[in-house]
Enzyme design. Structure first.
Site, PDB file in Angstrom:
ATOM      1  N   HIS A   1      -1.525   1.660  -4.152  1.00 24.66           N
ATOM      2  CA  HIS A   1      -1.893   3.060  -3.938  1.00 24.66           C
ATOM      3  C   HIS A   1      -1.035   4.043  -4.724  1.00 24.66           C
ATOM      4  CE1 HIS A   1      -4.029   1.878   0.094  1.00 24.66           C
ATOM      5  NE2 HIS A   1      -4.708   1.550  -0.985  1.00 24.66           N
TER       6      HIS A   1
ATOM      7  N   GLN B   1       0.844  -1.190   0.000  1.00 24.86           N
ATOM      8  CA  GLN B   1       0.000   0.000   0.000  1.00 24.86           C
ATOM      9  C   GLN B   1       0.882   1.243   0.000  1.00 24.86           C
ATOM     10  OE1 GLN B   1      -3.365  -0.598   3.108  1.00 24.86           O
ATOM     11  NE2 GLN B   1      -1.829  -2.155   3.527  1.00 24.86           N
ATOM     12  N   ASN B   2       2.194   1.041   0.105  1.00 25.55           N
ATOM     13  CA  ASN B   2       3.089   2.185   0.252  1.00 25.55           C
ATOM     14  C   ASN B   2       3.364   2.843  -1.094  1.00 25.55           C
ATOM     15  OD1 ASN B   2       3.106   1.474   2.880  1.00 25.55           O
ATOM     16  ND2 ASN B   2       5.133   0.537   2.880  1.00 25.55           N
TER      17      ASN B   2
ATOM     18  N   ASP C   1       6.076   4.784  -1.422  1.00 26.82           N
ATOM     19  CA  ASP C   1       7.525   4.977  -1.564  1.00 26.82           C
ATOM     20  C   ASP C   1       8.102   3.852  -2.418  1.00 26.82           C
ATOM     21  OD1 ASP C   1       8.459   2.666   0.040  1.00 26.82           O
ATOM     22  OD2 ASP C   1       7.626   3.722   1.763  1.00 26.82           O
TER      23      ASP C   1
ATOM     24  N   THR D   1       0.540  -2.828   8.652  1.00 26.16           N
ATOM     25  CA  THR D   1      -0.671  -2.139   8.193  1.00 26.16           C
ATOM     26  C   THR D   1      -1.734  -2.177   9.285  1.00 26.16           C
ATOM     27  OG1 THR D   1      -2.397  -1.987   6.505  1.00 26.16           O
ATOM     28  CG2 THR D   1      -1.544  -4.196   6.944  1.00 26.16           C
ATOM     29  N   SER D   2      -2.502  -1.080   9.377  1.00 24.70           N
ATOM     30  CA  SER D   2      -3.583  -1.027  10.363  1.00 24.70           C
ATOM     31  C   SER D   2      -4.785  -1.842   9.902  1.00 24.70           C
ATOM     32  CB  SER D   2      -4.011   0.429  10.579  1.00 24.70           C
ATOM     33  OG  SER D   2      -4.463   0.979   9.350  1.00 24.70           O
TER      34      SER D   2
ATOM     35  N   CYS E   1       1.234  22.660 -17.205  1.00 26.18           N
ATOM     36  CA  CYS E   1       1.849  22.445 -18.513  1.00 26.18           C
ATOM     37  C   CYS E   1       1.878  23.749 -19.299  1.00 26.18           C
ATOM     38  CB  CYS E   1       1.079  21.383 -19.279  1.00 26.18           C
ATOM     39  SG  CYS E   1       1.819  21.047 -20.876  1.00 26.18           S
TER      40      CYS E   1
ATOM     41  N   CYS F   1      -0.462  22.880 -22.660  1.00 23.98           N
ATOM     42  CA  CYS F   1      -1.913  22.632 -22.617  1.00 23.98           C
ATOM     43  C   CYS F   1      -2.568  23.220 -21.361  1.00 23.98           C
ATOM     44  CB  CYS F   1      -2.214  21.135 -22.718  1.00 23.98           C
ATOM     45  SG  CYS F   1      -1.692  20.181 -21.290  1.00 23.98           S
TER      46      CYS F   1
END
Ligand code: OAD
Length: 255
Positions: free
Chosen positions: A127, A109-110, A112, A201-202, A160, A163
């Site tokens: 994620h 889920q990290n 990094d 993880t919680s 950008c 655009c």
């Protein structure tokens, strides 16, 4: 005969799982990187969501309301990731993978990149990636070829020059769907593993938390590594109370 400890039991389980491709699925959360200096979300004192409002900082609405504030917050977190190093837990997982190619699959889920920098060849990232940027309004760019968000003009936030589109961090925000490909892959890995090792993880965020129940229903042994109670403890066969960097090296060494 000496009694087996919980760690011995898990090591025997891992050795069994190591006999089969995909036998071990690892699911990690923010606690995995805590000892690398990256804050978790829900720890009472140090968690990001105890100090910041996720509705303001981790939702499309929050970004549209104040893009500069959100961009700046992610820029600081991104710098924290770039400055961090994989810890002994990341390295122990990557070493196991290298000793048993194809056996272990890693779902995180990290946002990094510490698993990858520890040498983990393939990671299912539920994620997203905090180091990536994407357009806020996908498809709004009418240029051909389309403008590349990574080349948006620097600024807060980058916009950008061609655009006019706003770039946003490449993470999943509250209220957004996960990548269907990543989620389906993770669900398949959970369904098919013999052992699921759940680290840091919680278990509070779905659909990621649901992977643990899927693994269990599929017949896998579920082992949790976490120094604190989590919302998914009841689904585990064994809970090892300790931190990732302390528990994982001893658990995985020599298996
Ligand atoms: P949480 O912050 O909800 O939970 C972190 C867990 O790690 C807690 O259960 C802690 O007890 C545990 N922990 C703390 N230090 C640890 C250590 N050194 N070793 C092992 N465990 C430790 O983080 P997640 O469960 O990852 O979403 O949160 C899930 C999602 O919620 C995140 O991916 C993020 C957040 O909103 C997105 O970014 C989309």
């Amino acid at each position: 005969m000496p009694r087996m400890t919980a760690t011995d039991t898990v090591r025997a389980e891992l050795a069994r799982a190591a006999g089969r491709p995909g036998g071990l699925a690892v699911l990690t959360g923010a606690g995995m990187s805590a000892e690398s200096g990256i804050p978790t979300f829900r720890d009472a004192m140090s968690g990001l969501w105890s100090r910041f409002d996720p509705a303001q900082l981790a939702s499309e609405e929050g970004f549209r309301a104040n893009p500069a504030r959100v961009w700046q917050w992610y820029a600081e977190r991104r710098q924290g990731v770039l400055d961090a190093q994989p810890n002994a837990g990341h390295r122990a997982l990557a070493d196991f993978q290298q000793r048993h190619p194809g056996v272990m699959t890693l779902i995180t889920q990290n946002v990094d990149d510490l698993h990858q920098r520890a040498g983990q060849p393939e990671v299912v990232r539920l994620h997203g990636d905090i180091l990536a940027v994407q357009w806020l309004d996908e498809g709004a760019c009418r240029k051909r070829p389309r403008c590349d968000p990574a080349e948006a003009a620097p600024g807060r936030p980058p916009r950008c020059v061609h655009c006019g589109n706003l770039a946003r961090p490449g993470v999943v925000w509250f209220g957004e769907m996960l990548s269907v490909g990543a989620l389906e892959r993770a669900q398949r890995l959970a369904d098919e593993c013999d052992t699921m090792l759940v680290v840091g993880t919680s278990g509070a965020v779905w659909p990621a938390a649901g992977l643990v129940g899927r693994a269990r229903r599929g017949g896998a042994q579920v082992v949790i590594v976490n120094p604190e109670e989590s919302e998914i403890d009841a689904q585990a066969h064994l809970v090892l109370r300790g931190t990732a960097a302390r528990v994982l090296p001893g658990l995985l060494a020599g298996v």
